[in-house]
Motif scaffolding. Structure first.
Motif, short mmCIF file in Angstrom:
data_model
loop_
_atom_site.label_atom_id
_atom_site.label_comp_id
_atom_site.label_asym_id
_atom_site.label_seq_id
_atom_site.Cartn_x
_atom_site.Cartn_y
_atom_site.Cartn_z
N ILE A 10 -2.92 53.88 67.91
CA ILE A 10 -3.67 53.57 66.69
C ILE A 10 -2.87 53.93 65.44
O ILE A 10 -3.04 53.32 64.39
CB ILE A 10 -5.05 54.27 66.67
N TYR A 11 -1.96 54.90 65.54
CA TYR A 11 -1.19 55.34 64.38
C TYR A 11 0.08 54.53 64.16
O TYR A 11 0.81 54.81 63.22
CB TYR A 11 -0.82 56.82 64.52
N ARG A 12 0.36 53.55 64.98
CA ARG A 12 1.59 52.77 64.84
C ARG A 12 1.64 51.97 63.54
O ARG A 12 2.64 52.03 62.82
CB ARG A 12 1.79 51.86 66.05
N PRO A 13 0.58 51.22 63.15
CA PRO A 13 0.68 50.46 61.89
C PRO A 13 0.64 51.39 60.67
O PRO A 13 -0.14 52.34 60.62
CB PRO A 13 -0.56 49.56 61.91
N LEU A 14 1.47 51.07 59.70
CA LEU A 14 1.54 51.88 58.49
C LEU A 14 0.23 51.86 57.72
O LEU A 14 -0.19 52.87 57.17
CB LEU A 14 2.69 51.40 57.59
N TRP A 15 -0.46 50.73 57.70
CA TRP A 15 -1.70 50.62 56.92
C TRP A 15 -2.78 51.56 57.45
O TRP A 15 -3.58 52.06 56.67
CB TRP A 15 -2.19 49.18 56.85
N VAL A 16 -2.79 51.82 58.75
CA VAL A 16 -3.78 52.74 59.32
C VAL A 16 -3.49 54.17 58.84
O VAL A 16 -4.40 54.90 58.43
CB VAL A 16 -3.77 52.68 60.86
N LEU A 55 2.89 60.46 57.53
CA LEU A 55 3.77 59.71 56.64
C LEU A 55 5.18 60.28 56.55
O LEU A 55 6.16 59.53 56.56
CB LEU A 55 3.17 59.63 55.23
N ILE A 56 5.29 61.59 56.48
CA ILE A 56 6.61 62.19 56.25
C ILE A 56 7.38 62.37 57.55
O ILE A 56 8.54 61.97 57.65
CB ILE A 56 6.46 63.53 55.50
N THR A 57 6.76 62.99 58.55
CA THR A 57 7.49 63.30 59.79
C THR A 57 7.17 62.34 60.92
O THR A 57 7.61 62.58 62.04
CB THR A 57 7.17 64.73 60.25
N PHE A 58 6.45 61.25 60.66
CA PHE A 58 6.03 60.33 61.72
C PHE A 58 7.23 59.58 62.28
O PHE A 58 8.03 59.02 61.54
CB PHE A 58 5.02 59.33 61.18
N LYS A 59 7.35 59.60 63.60
CA LYS A 59 8.34 58.80 64.31
C LYS A 59 7.57 58.04 65.38
O LYS A 59 6.95 58.64 66.25
CB LYS A 59 9.40 59.68 64.94
N PRO A 60 7.58 56.70 65.32
CA PRO A 60 6.82 55.94 66.30
C PRO A 60 7.34 56.19 67.71
O PRO A 60 8.55 56.37 67.90
CB PRO A 60 7.01 54.49 65.89
N PRO A 61 6.45 56.23 68.69
CA PRO A 61 6.91 56.43 70.06
C PRO A 61 7.76 55.25 70.52
O PRO A 61 7.58 54.13 70.04
CB PRO A 61 5.61 56.54 70.87
N ALA A 62 8.65 55.52 71.43
CA ALA A 62 9.53 54.47 71.94
C ALA A 62 8.71 53.44 72.69
O ALA A 62 7.71 53.76 73.34
CB ALA A 62 10.58 55.08 72.85
N GLU A 63 9.15 52.21 72.59
CA GLU A 63 8.47 51.12 73.30
C GLU A 63 8.63 51.33 74.80
O GLU A 63 9.69 51.73 75.27
CB GLU A 63 9.08 49.77 72.91
N LYS A 64 7.57 51.04 75.52
CA LYS A 64 7.65 51.12 76.98
C LYS A 64 8.38 49.88 77.48
O LYS A 64 8.00 48.76 77.17
CB LYS A 64 6.27 51.19 77.60
N VAL A 65 9.41 50.12 78.25
CA VAL A 65 10.18 49.02 78.80
C VAL A 65 9.76 48.88 80.26
O VAL A 65 9.96 49.78 81.06
CB VAL A 65 11.70 49.29 78.70
N GLU A 66 9.18 47.74 80.55
CA GLU A 66 8.78 47.50 81.93
C GLU A 66 9.99 47.01 82.71
O GLU A 66 10.67 46.09 82.29
CB GLU A 66 7.67 46.45 81.98
#
Length: 78
Positions: A10-16, A55-66
């Protein structure tokens, strides 16, 4: 220890993330205007913490590679 689980999708999009921080900030301002200093401080702290984490320390989780299932080799055509 983080109180906000930033690995949740849920936290992936910046607008959220901006909406969460903006809502908490607006709520703190409303409480301050209504002379509820205690709640303004509490919600202001939540706003500051969420801004720092989301916002400051957020790093999106790595994409799951199937992993693709290996295909068996084709039989030789003779």
């Amino acid at each position: 220890m983080l109180l906000i689980d930033t690995s949740h999708p849920i936290y992936r999009p910046l607008w959220v993330r901006l909406l969460i921080v903006g809502f908490c900030t607006a709520w703190a301002i409303i409480e301050f205007v209504n002379h509820e200093i205690f709640w303004a401080t509490v919600v202001g702290g939540v706003a500051v913490y969420s801004a720092y984490v989301l916002l400051i320390t957020f790093k999106p989780p790595a994409e799951k590679v199937e992993e693709a299932t290996p295909t068996p080799p084709a039989p030789d055509a003779e």
